[in-house]
Design a protein around this motif. Structure first.
Motif, PDB file in Angstrom:
ATOM      1  N   LEU B 177      -5.739  -5.024  13.109  1.00  0.00           N
ATOM      2  CA  LEU B 177      -6.975  -4.413  12.636  1.00  0.00           C
ATOM      3  C   LEU B 177      -7.092  -2.978  13.151  1.00  0.00           C
ATOM      4  CD1 LEU B 177      -9.464  -5.235  11.036  1.00  0.00           C
ATOM      5  CD2 LEU B 177     -10.557  -5.891  13.172  1.00  0.00           C
ATOM      6  N   PHE B 178      -6.786  -2.809  14.426  1.00  0.00           N
ATOM      7  CA  PHE B 178      -6.857  -1.476  15.028  1.00  0.00           C
ATOM      8  C   PHE B 178      -5.920  -0.510  14.301  1.00  0.00           C
ATOM      9  CE2 PHE B 178      -4.830   1.513  17.976  1.00  0.00           C
ATOM     10  CZ  PHE B 178      -5.936   2.270  18.347  1.00  0.00           C
ATOM     11  N   CYS B 179      -4.669  -0.943  14.124  1.00  0.00           N
ATOM     12  CA  CYS B 179      -3.676  -0.069  13.491  1.00  0.00           C
ATOM     13  C   CYS B 179      -4.091   0.280  12.067  1.00  0.00           C
ATOM     14  CB  CYS B 179      -2.308  -0.751  13.450  1.00  0.00           C
ATOM     15  SG  CYS B 179      -1.582  -0.956  15.070  1.00  0.00           S
ATOM     16  N   ILE B 180      -4.498  -0.728  11.297  1.00  0.00           N
ATOM     17  CA  ILE B 180      -4.782  -0.474   9.887  1.00  0.00           C
ATOM     18  C   ILE B 180      -6.036   0.373   9.719  1.00  0.00           C
ATOM     19  CG2 ILE B 180      -5.445  -1.629   7.727  1.00  0.00           C
ATOM     20  CD1 ILE B 180      -3.197  -3.563   8.204  1.00  0.00           C
ATOM     21  N   ARG B 181      -7.031   0.122  10.559  1.00  0.00           N
ATOM     22  CA  ARG B 181      -8.230   0.974  10.510  1.00  0.00           C
ATOM     23  C   ARG B 181      -7.879   2.418  10.835  1.00  0.00           C
ATOM     24  NH1 ARG B 181     -13.924  -0.447  11.763  1.00  0.00           N
ATOM     25  NH2 ARG B 181     -13.817   1.378  13.080  1.00  0.00           N
ATOM     26  N   ARG B 182      -7.051   2.589  11.826  1.00  0.00           N
ATOM     27  CA  ARG B 182      -6.628   3.935  12.220  1.00  0.00           C
ATOM     28  C   ARG B 182      -5.925   4.641  11.066  1.00  0.00           C
ATOM     29  NH1 ARG B 182      -6.526   5.538  17.688  1.00  0.00           N
ATOM     30  NH2 ARG B 182      -8.011   7.123  17.821  1.00  0.00           N
ATOM     31  N   LEU B 183      -5.005   3.882  10.426  1.00  0.00           N
ATOM     32  CA  LEU B 183      -4.235   4.475   9.329  1.00  0.00           C
ATOM     33  C   LEU B 183      -5.129   4.858   8.161  1.00  0.00           C
ATOM     34  CD1 LEU B 183      -1.102   2.141   9.308  1.00  0.00           C
ATOM     35  CD2 LEU B 183      -1.163   4.561   9.881  1.00  0.00           C
ATOM     36  N   ILE B 184      -6.034   3.935   7.797  1.00  0.00           N
ATOM     37  CA  ILE B 184      -6.879   4.165   6.626  1.00  0.00           C
ATOM     38  C   ILE B 184      -7.820   5.342   6.848  1.00  0.00           C
ATOM     39  CG2 ILE B 184      -8.759   3.157   5.251  1.00  0.00           C
ATOM     40  CD1 ILE B 184      -5.885   2.192   4.682  1.00  0.00           C
ATOM     41  N   GLY B 185      -8.305   5.479   8.080  1.00  0.00           N
ATOM     42  CA  GLY B 185      -9.265   6.539   8.349  1.00  0.00           C
ATOM     43  C   GLY B 185      -8.644   7.915   8.548  1.00  0.00           C
ATOM     44  N   SER B 186      -7.314   7.977   8.478  1.00  0.00           N
ATOM     45  CA  SER B 186      -6.645   9.244   8.785  1.00  0.00           C
ATOM     46  C   SER B 186      -6.264   9.976   7.507  1.00  0.00           C
ATOM     47  CB  SER B 186      -5.382   8.969   9.592  1.00  0.00           C
ATOM     48  OG  SER B 186      -4.418   8.368   8.756  1.00  0.00           O
ATOM     49  N   GLU B 187      -5.634  11.126   7.671  1.00  0.00           N
ATOM     50  CA  GLU B 187      -5.126  11.883   6.533  1.00  0.00           C
ATOM     51  C   GLU B 187      -4.130  11.045   5.745  1.00  0.00           C
ATOM     52  OE1 GLU B 187      -3.545  15.378   8.455  1.00  0.00           O
ATOM     53  OE2 GLU B 187      -5.396  16.458   8.031  1.00  0.00           O
ATOM     54  N   PHE B 188      -3.354  10.249   6.459  1.00  0.00           N
ATOM     55  CA  PHE B 188      -2.398   9.364   5.803  1.00  0.00           C
ATOM     56  C   PHE B 188      -3.126   8.430   4.833  1.00  0.00           C
ATOM     57  CE2 PHE B 188       0.062   5.330   5.862  1.00  0.00           C
ATOM     58  CZ  PHE B 188       1.266   5.812   5.358  1.00  0.00           C
ATOM     59  N   GLY B 189      -4.231   7.827   5.301  1.00  0.00           N
ATOM     60  CA  GLY B 189      -4.988   6.890   4.479  1.00  0.00           C
ATOM     61  C   GLY B 189      -5.589   7.552   3.249  1.00  0.00           C
ATOM     62  N   VAL B 190      -6.107   8.745   3.427  1.00  0.00           N
ATOM     63  CA  VAL B 190      -6.691   9.445   2.275  1.00  0.00           C
ATOM     64  C   VAL B 190      -5.614   9.758   1.235  1.00  0.00           C
ATOM     65  CG1 VAL B 190      -7.693  11.636   1.558  1.00  0.00           C
ATOM     66  CG2 VAL B 190      -8.708  10.372   3.426  1.00  0.00           C
ATOM     67  N   THR B 191      -4.428  10.100   1.731  1.00  0.00           N
ATOM     68  CA  THR B 191      -3.325  10.363   0.811  1.00  0.00           C
ATOM     69  C   THR B 191      -2.979   9.112  -0.002  1.00  0.00           C
ATOM     70  OG1 THR B 191      -2.468  11.922   2.422  1.00  0.00           O
ATOM     71  CG2 THR B 191      -0.986  11.265   0.671  1.00  0.00           C
ATOM     72  N   LEU B 192      -2.920   7.972   0.682  1.00  0.00           N
ATOM     73  CA  LEU B 192      -2.623   6.725  -0.018  1.00  0.00           C
ATOM     74  C   LEU B 192      -3.656   6.455  -1.099  1.00  0.00           C
ATOM     75  CD1 LEU B 192      -1.694   4.207   2.824  1.00  0.00           C
ATOM     76  CD2 LEU B 192      -0.191   5.689   1.497  1.00  0.00           C
ATOM     77  N   GLN B 193      -4.940   6.626  -0.740  1.00  0.00           N
ATOM     78  CA  GLN B 193      -6.000   6.321  -1.695  1.00  0.00           C
ATOM     79  C   GLN B 193      -6.001   7.304  -2.854  1.00  0.00           C
ATOM     80  OE1 GLN B 193      -9.788   5.040   0.393  1.00  0.00           O
ATOM     81  NE2 GLN B 193      -8.513   5.572   2.129  1.00  0.00           N
ATOM     82  N   ALA B 194      -5.619   8.541  -2.574  1.00  0.00           N
ATOM     83  CA  ALA B 194      -5.505   9.522  -3.655  1.00  0.00           C
ATOM     84  C   ALA B 194      -4.433   9.083  -4.646  1.00  0.00           C
ATOM     85  CB  ALA B 194      -5.175  10.897  -3.075  1.00  0.00           C
ATOM     86  N   MET B 195      -3.303   8.607  -4.121  1.00  0.00           N
ATOM     87  CA  MET B 195      -2.230   8.131  -4.996  1.00  0.00           C
ATOM     88  C   MET B 195      -2.671   6.930  -5.807  1.00  0.00           C
ATOM     89  SD  MET B 195       0.908   8.382  -2.335  1.00  0.00           S
ATOM     90  CE  MET B 195       1.657   6.919  -3.014  1.00  0.00           C
ATOM     91  N   ARG B 196      -3.438   6.051  -5.172  1.00  0.00           N
ATOM     92  CA  ARG B 196      -3.927   4.865  -5.861  1.00  0.00           C
ATOM     93  C   ARG B 196      -4.820   5.261  -7.034  1.00  0.00           C
ATOM     94  NH1 ARG B 196      -8.523   2.222  -2.648  1.00  0.00           N
ATOM     95  NH2 ARG B 196      -9.469   4.161  -3.337  1.00  0.00           N
ATOM     96  N   ASP B 197      -5.721   6.224  -6.793  1.00  0.00           N
ATOM     97  CA  ASP B 197      -6.675   6.588  -7.839  1.00  0.00           C
ATOM     98  C   ASP B 197      -6.022   7.372  -8.966  1.00  0.00           C
ATOM     99  OD1 ASP B 197      -8.611   5.300  -6.500  1.00  0.00           O
ATOM    100  OD2 ASP B 197      -9.748   7.062  -5.870  1.00  0.00           O
ATOM    101  N   GLU B 199      -1.999   9.041  -9.562  1.00  0.00           N
ATOM    102  CA  GLU B 199      -0.744   9.511  -8.992  1.00  0.00           C
ATOM    103  C   GLU B 199      -0.400  10.930  -9.454  1.00  0.00           C
ATOM    104  OE1 GLU B 199       2.190   6.442  -8.566  1.00  0.00           O
ATOM    105  OE2 GLU B 199       3.790   7.939  -8.577  1.00  0.00           O
ATOM    106  N   ALA B 200      -0.616  11.215 -10.757  1.00  0.00           N
ATOM    107  CA  ALA B 200      -0.302  12.560 -11.255  1.00  0.00           C
ATOM    108  C   ALA B 200      -1.215  13.585 -10.589  1.00  0.00           C
ATOM    109  CB  ALA B 200      -0.448  12.607 -12.771  1.00  0.00           C
ATOM    110  N   GLY B 201      -2.464  13.196 -10.390  1.00  0.00           N
ATOM    111  CA  GLY B 201      -3.397  14.081  -9.699  1.00  0.00           C
ATOM    112  C   GLY B 201      -2.942  14.348  -8.280  1.00  0.00           C
ATOM    113  N   ALA B 202      -2.433  13.304  -7.624  1.00  0.00           N
ATOM    114  CA  ALA B 202      -1.960  13.463  -6.248  1.00  0.00           C
ATOM    115  C   ALA B 202      -0.757  14.396  -6.192  1.00  0.00           C
ATOM    116  CB  ALA B 202      -1.608  12.102  -5.657  1.00  0.00           C
ATOM    117  N   GLN B 203       0.139  14.254  -7.148  1.00  0.00           N
ATOM    118  CA  GLN B 203       1.308  15.139  -7.178  1.00  0.00           C
ATOM    119  C   GLN B 203       0.897  16.593  -7.374  1.00  0.00           C
ATOM    120  OE1 GLN B 203       3.642  12.810 -10.105  1.00  0.00           O
ATOM    121  NE2 GLN B 203       5.390  13.547  -8.916  1.00  0.00           N
ATOM    122  N   SER B 204      -0.170  16.763  -8.169  1.00  0.00           N
ATOM    123  CA  SER B 204      -0.590  18.131  -8.496  1.00  0.00           C
ATOM    124  C   SER B 204      -1.139  18.861  -7.274  1.00  0.00           C
ATOM    125  CB  SER B 204      -1.630  18.112  -9.609  1.00  0.00           C
ATOM    126  OG  SER B 204      -2.916  17.866  -9.082  1.00  0.00           O
TER     127      SER B 204
END
Lengths: 262, 326
Positions: B177-197, B199-204
């Motif tokens: 839980l600690f690790c995943i919360r940390r990941l999701i709340g970070s820049e890494f997590g925002v990047t993942l969610q951007a790709m989810r929403d 992908e072409a937008g994320a690449q741009s």
């Protein structure tokens, strides 16, 4: 002043269809270049080629003296070209602020594993606590005039404003060249004026712009030069007034055959 | 600051409840259920990192679970490696396989990726069935060693009984839980969610989806493998059945019913469905039909039709209404 972007004999075939045919043009540093043409003329395809969404069938693209013909979209962006989309491609489940922040992450060219490391060992990188990034993102939201929606889910924002959010997101990558694909589509007349102001404000900061637009009032008002595409070919280029009165362009828009005039 | 204080208090209360449960409920069967709920919470949290936050539908998650279980069991039985290290070794080996499964995800998406991941898990299950020298085939590995006792001064903590193992699993869940919360709340997590929403937008905006997909598949697999290790030293039996599709289906159902793309959702889903499935087990003996799968399927359909955001969404709505009334 020199050309920031040059395409040389750019061609894109989709199966038997030639969407962009032998198009060469250059975009000067600091210029707003308008790209017009009837539906299906290949305008969006041209922007997709430049931004690296897919590679051209023939021809080359040069940006700041570097050949970017085969570069992928994310590489093209990191070199300094940002874009918006005809139909917005925002991150609908993230907030407006997070949309802009997402665009600032890879500015540092870190890659995923270093970001994973950061998320555990550098507290400052927890997004909401990174004051500097937040301040930059906030100022961008303010610049495009949507700071009121800062913490709103992007998917719940009015359409006109998501177009602005997309521009803010593109600006967050600090582009030297901005490709705008119909930034005014779906906007009402009042919103239109605001959009023109915004584009001119961006240009005034030194960003070169390539813009596709259907709304003549917008494109005539802001473009320094125009390029006209018709069936994938460049049929005219030059100052807006001159191009507007070019018989070839008039024919392309009104249709050579009579049935289009009814 | 008060919100932060309230959060810390909430965590302390939750932790206290978790620690005290075995003292209140001494029933071994109940503690067994609690351990399984914890293991499935880790599995569901890690699956959700892929499906809920990155938009990658992985239907082969049980393979990572199985790989972790086999790795930890085999290392302990054949090399005498401490099971404590084995838990993490299981996670690491699963992560390597996760990286491997990440590669097809670079080219495939949606249903194509889903089918590929099923194939991946099925192949590995058949390997586990047929590599008899290493895995003893369908018999499975029995007699997997227990976690070695911990000595602190005069006090020795054994891990023989369910209630002792329960604390290990709670620690494992908190770690995940600690690790995943940390990941999701970070820049890494925002990047993942951007790709989810989009992908072409994320690449741009300069995000290279390929490298992020490989990273997130690796991380997700690590935690599933870790859960596998926890299971191996608890059940003391590891069989190819661990890699079977129905385990992934259980994980998927838990995540969907709890709430996809949230942190609380997988926990809520895993705990409530593990308890429900035990309740249904006793009914199965009376009815003589496999009612568990029927109920799971029905719940999944109802969730998709009427509560897309799962239990978390329902709770949020009710909470908002209660607040609005006041």
């Amino acid at each position: 002043m020199g050309a920031i972007l040059t395409t040389d004999r750019l061609t894109k075939n989709f199966g038997g269809l030639t969407a962009v045919n032998d198009v060469s043009f250059s975009l000067e540093q600091g210029e707003i270049l308008g790209l017009i043409g009837p539906n299906g003329a290949g305008k969006t395809t041209l922007i997709n080629l430049i931004s690296g969404a897919f590679p051209p069938s023939k021809g080359t693209i040069t940006f700041e003296g570097r050949d970017i013909t085969r570069d992928k979209a994310h590489t093209v962006n990191t070199l300094g070209i940002a874009r918006t989309f005809q139909v917005v491609r925002i991150f609908s489940r993230l907030t407006a602020l997070e949309n802009v922040l997402a665009a600032m992450v890879d500015r540092k060219h870190k890659g995923p594993w270093s970001l994973v490391w950061d998320s555990f060992f550098r507290r400052a990188c927890a997004l909401t606590e990174d004051k500097e990034s937040c301040a930059t993102a906030d100022s961008l939201l303010d610049f495009v005039g949507i700071s009121k929606y800062r913490d709103e889910q992007a998917g719940n924002m009015p359409y006109a404003l998501t177009k602005r959010l997309e521009i803010a997101r593109a600006l967050a990558t600090q582009p030297k060249l901005l490709l705008l694909d119909e930034p005014s589509s779906g906007l009402n007349p009042a919103e239109l004026t605001g959009q023109i102001d915004l584009i001119q404000k961006i240009n005034a900061q030194g960003t070169s712009i390539l813009i596709i637009e259907h709304v003549m009032k917008v494109i005539m008002g802001i473009s320094h030069r125009l390029i006209v595409l018709h069936y994938g070919e460049k049929i005219a280029e030059g100052e807006p007034e001159k191009v507007y009165n070019d018989p070839l362009v008039v024919e392309a828009y009104l249709g050579g055959d009579s049935d289009a005039q009814h | 600051m008060s919100a932060r204080l309230r959060n810390i208090l909430l965590w302390i209360v939750a932790l206290a409840v978790l620690i005290l449960i075995p003292f209140v409920v001494e029933d071994r069967y109940f503690m067994h259920i609690a351990v399984m709920a914890g293991i499935f919470t880790i599995l569901t949290l890690s699956w959700n990192l892929l499906a809920g936050y990155t938009g990658q539908l992985n239907l082969g998650h049980a393979a990572f679970y199985g790989i972790g279980a086999y790795t930890s069991a085999i290392l302990a039985m054949q090399t005498g490696l401490s099971p404590w290290l084995g838990l993490f070794a299981g996670g690491l080996v699963a992560a390597v396989f996760g990286l491997m499964l990440g590669f097809p995800a670079l080219r495939l998406s949606g249903p194509y990726l889903a089918i590929t991941t099923i194939g991946f898990a099925e192949i590995l299950r058949l390997v586990a069935m047929n590599w008899v020298d290493l895995t003893r085939g369908s018999l499975g590995l029995s007699g997997v060693p227990l976690l070695t006792p911990i000595k602190i001064g005069d006090f020795t903590m054994q891990f023989y009984f369910e209630r002792d193992y329960y604390y290990v699993v709670v620690a494992g869940v908190l770690f995940t839980l600690f690790c995943i919360r940390r990941l999701i709340g970070s820049e890494f997590g925002v990047t993942l969610q951007a790709m989810r929403d989009d992908e072409a937008g994320a690449q741009s905006i300069g995000i290279n989806p390929s490298s992020y997909k490989l990273a997130v598949f690796t991380i997700s697999a690590f935690f599933a493998g870790f859960a596998g290790g926890l299971f191996a030293h608890f059940a003391r039996l590891v069989s190819p059945e661990l890699l079977a599709l129905h385990n992934t289906f259980d994980i998927l159902t838990m995540a969907m019913i709890g709430g996809l793309g949230t942190i609380a959702g997988p926990i809520l889903g895993a705990v409530s469905l593990t308890i429900l499935s035990e309740a249904l087990r006793s009914m199965e003996e009376v009815l003589k039909i496999d009612i568990r799968l029927i109920v799971y399927g029905l719940l999944l359909i109802l969730t998709i039709l009427f509560m897309r955001e799962g239990l978390v969404g329902v709770i949020k709505n009710v909470w908002a209404r209660v607040k609005g009334d006041r």
